[in-house]
Design an enzyme around this catalytic site. Sequence first.
Site, mmCIF file in Angstrom:
data_model
loop_
_atom_site.group_PDB
_atom_site.id
_atom_site.type_symbol
_atom_site.label_atom_id
_atom_site.label_comp_id
_atom_site.label_asym_id
_atom_site.label_seq_id
_atom_site.Cartn_x
_atom_site.Cartn_y
_atom_site.Cartn_z
ATOM 1 N N TYR A 113 8.938 -4.289 -1.908
ATOM 2 C CA TYR A 113 7.542 -4.097 -1.489
ATOM 3 C C TYR A 113 6.821 -3.086 -2.388
ATOM 4 C CZ TYR A 113 3.556 -3.848 1.659
ATOM 5 O OH TYR A 113 2.299 -3.911 2.176
ATOM 6 N N GLU B 44 1.009 -5.390 -8.665
ATOM 7 C CA GLU B 44 -0.376 -5.737 -8.382
ATOM 8 C C GLU B 44 -1.324 -4.687 -8.949
ATOM 9 O OE1 GLU B 44 -0.979 -6.536 -4.200
ATOM 10 O OE2 GLU B 44 0.974 -7.522 -4.034
#
Length: 335
Positions: A259, A266
């Site tokens: 995660y 991103e």
Amino acid sequence: LQSPDITITDNVLHFRAQGHGAKGDNIYEFEIEFLEPVEPKPVCRVTQRQLNITVQKKESNWWERLTKQEKRPLFLAPDFDRWLDESDAEMELKEKEEEKINKMKIESRVPKDPFKHLKKGYLIMYNLVQFLGFSWIFVNMTVRLFILGKDSFYDTFHTISDMMYFCQTLALMEIMNSLIGLVRSPLIPSVMQIFGRNFVLFVILGSLEEMQSKPVVFFVFYFWSITELFRYPYYMLACIGIEWKLLTWLRYTVWIPLYPLGGLSEAVCIVQSIPIFSETGKFSLGLPNPLNVTIQFPFVLQIYLIALFLGIFVNFRHLYKQRKQRLGPKKRKMK
């Protein structure tokens, strides 16, 4: 006691065993002739403190006494902790019947969902389709990485984007499922993750050809797909009441490294896109006069970066809480 010999012949229980008593080692034996017929196979259980012999009646009815002889043998005494007379048994049976009736009344008050099986079938199919989609992405990227090496980084978007578009568009259904109460997932974490991913996929990568050939796309897609390889089959099996402990552990553990890595990928993707948006002026919004103000999209992206890391922190706390509930030590209920 050592190797007790217990048999029932002609409704008479025969007992013989060697044991250590007050007078040392001795042979202990006795016989009991029951009042009515019993099953010829008694059940014996020896513990350190006592010997338990269970004898089953042939017919379930009440006896006036245990033995055929009216006078009770001297070595027999009732155990009042286990004693149950006819009135006690009737009361116990009545309580069980009342408990059963109350349970049926409570169940009858709960409205039955006529679409229960339809909802379950939909959730199974949804999770199955998503699992197959992300599996295709993961396998395809892995095979290309082994064959092409680093060269596979540069055309990831062109080979994988169609399937990623499909999976991430379909993921919008998870928000709807939470809104209508079809699943018990909290709404805010789902919205943050799905809209965050779709923002990167459709706005950053989908609108800029210059971004589509950058190596960071490989890492964004790879981290997304690995995470979903364990999440969707876990929920699919949960729909049919099956829990695989290994899969449960993986579902609530692999996100710990993946995660943050996915969020970092991103962020890198957004940072690399800011100069391109600045140069092209794409998505920048000019307000009409007399304000004559332009909202620069790169500035929006900078604000989004802050929101991204705040979202990672919020979702990380949520996922950690879920993991603690599922994999943490079970709390004992106080009696």
